[in-house]
Design an enzyme around this catalytic site. Structure first.
Site, PDB file in Angstrom:
ATOM      1  N   GLY A   7       0.817  -1.206   0.000  1.00 36.63           N
ATOM      2  CA  GLY A   7       0.000   0.000   0.000  1.00 36.63           C
ATOM      3  C   GLY A   7       0.849   1.253   0.000  1.00 36.63           C
ATOM      4  N   ASP A  58      -1.704  -7.586  -6.597  1.00 35.81           N
ATOM      5  CA  ASP A  58      -2.924  -7.529  -5.808  1.00 35.81           C
ATOM      6  C   ASP A  58      -2.755  -8.419  -4.583  1.00 35.81           C
ATOM      7  OD1 ASP A  58      -5.452  -7.664  -4.726  1.00 35.81           O
ATOM      8  OD2 ASP A  58      -6.458  -8.240  -6.585  1.00 35.81           O
ATOM      9  N   ASN A  84       0.830  -2.347   5.069  1.00 34.64           N
ATOM     10  CA  ASN A  84       0.088  -1.096   5.103  1.00 34.64           C
ATOM     11  C   ASN A  84      -1.120  -1.096   4.169  1.00 34.64           C
ATOM     12  OD1 ASN A  84      -0.172   1.889   5.689  1.00 34.64           O
ATOM     13  ND2 ASN A  84       0.291   2.002   3.508  1.00 34.64           N
ATOM     14  N   TYR A 149     -14.200  -2.581   8.705  1.00 33.98           N
ATOM     15  CA  TYR A 149     -12.829  -2.079   8.865  1.00 33.98           C
ATOM     16  C   TYR A 149     -12.314  -2.361  10.276  1.00 33.98           C
ATOM     17  CZ  TYR A 149      -8.967   1.296   8.409  1.00 33.98           C
ATOM     18  OH  TYR A 149      -7.727   1.908   8.365  1.00 33.98           O
ATOM     19  N   ALA A 151     -13.302  -4.735  12.279  1.00 31.87           N
ATOM     20  CA  ALA A 151     -13.091  -6.181  12.403  1.00 31.87           C
ATOM     21  C   ALA A 151     -11.771  -6.593  11.755  1.00 31.87           C
ATOM     22  CB  ALA A 151     -14.246  -6.940  11.757  1.00 31.87           C
ATOM     23  N   LYS A 153      -9.069  -4.712  11.212  1.00 32.36           N
ATOM     24  CA  LYS A 153      -7.914  -4.184  11.948  1.00 32.36           C
ATOM     25  C   LYS A 153      -7.760  -4.845  13.312  1.00 32.36           C
ATOM     26  CE  LYS A 153      -6.538  -1.350   8.750  1.00 32.36           C
ATOM     27  NZ  LYS A 153      -5.288  -1.620   8.010  1.00 32.36           N
TER      28      LYS A 153
END
Length: 238
Positions: A7, A58, A84, A149, A151, A153
């Site tokens: 990322g 990907d 990231n 999000y 969940a 993280k």
């Protein structure tokens, strides 16, 4: 050391890549669709005298990820990994689609596995490694409209703690960084300045460079005894 930042095309990934290059590491800046931004980051690092390369794959595609990493590992192990890569697909859960749920979990959590697992044995053989997983204040505290999000993280935090136990005796540390509201195009569209002053005791958004400095510390020799930790950087949010 050779480092991979997934990322790496976003604001935070760019700042982390630059910080690691400034610390003397050879940095691979990863992107999926944002390869042009990753290449621009590489160009700025190289112009400043650093060593960096762009790479595209990907993270949700296990086979494509394995093939890309196999190519990187042919010359030497990757001993620094910053996971990231992540996406948002926000919605209150009563109105959240299955695709919104799956896509966020897929990038943050399955992507973590797809990238990290192939790098572990080569890293273990060197008996030195640093893995930093980018979590979020949402994974610690929760956040409305971000059940998917949060969940993902929170799962990443659990994985960090478990993997740190597996690798601690091998000279490899595994930590998570949990940023709060960090200045970026994504945050700017989600949080009005007045809202930031309401929810952040420091009354401002954090800077990507501030998060990058935390990551640079965690991958340094100075942080050799820090592992299994979640480092919050959020301006005082509880």
């Amino acid at each position: 050391m050779r480092a991979l930042v997934t990322g790496g095309s976003g604001a935070l990934g760019q700042a982390i890549s630059v910080a690691l290059a400034q610390a003397g590491h050879e940095v691979w800046v990863h992107a999926n669709r944002g390869i042009a931004q990753a290449e621009a980051t590489v160009a700025s690092i190289v112009a400043a005298g650093g060593n960096a390369h762009a790479i595209a794959f990907d993270v949700t595609d296990a086979e494509a990820t394995a093939a890309a990493l196999k190519g990187l590992l042919e010359s030497a192990p990757l001993q620094i990994l910053v996971n990231n890569a992540g996406i948002h697909a926000d919605a209150p859960m009563p109105g959240m689609t299955l695709q919104q749920w799956r896509s966020v979990i897929d990038v943050s959590l399955n992507g973590f596995f797809n990238v990290t697992q192939p790098l572990l044995m080569p890293m273990i053989r060197t008996r030195w490694g640093r893995i930093v997983n980018m979590a979020s204040v949402a994974g610690v505290m929760g956040n409305r409209g971000q059940v998917n999000y949060a969940a993902a993280k929170a799962g990443l935090i659990g994985a960090t703690k478990a993997l740190s136990l597996e690798l601690a005796s091998r000279g490899i540390t595994v930590n998570a960084v949990a940023p709060g509201v960090i200045e970026s195009p994504m945050a700017d569209s989600a949080f009005a300045p007045e809202r930031i002053k309401q929810i952040v005791p420091a009354q401002r958004a954090g800077q990507p460079d501030e998060v990058a400095a935390m990551v640079a510390y965690l991958v340094s020799d100075a942080a050799a005894y820090v592992t299994g930790q979640v480092m919050s950087i959020n301006g005082g949010m509880a």
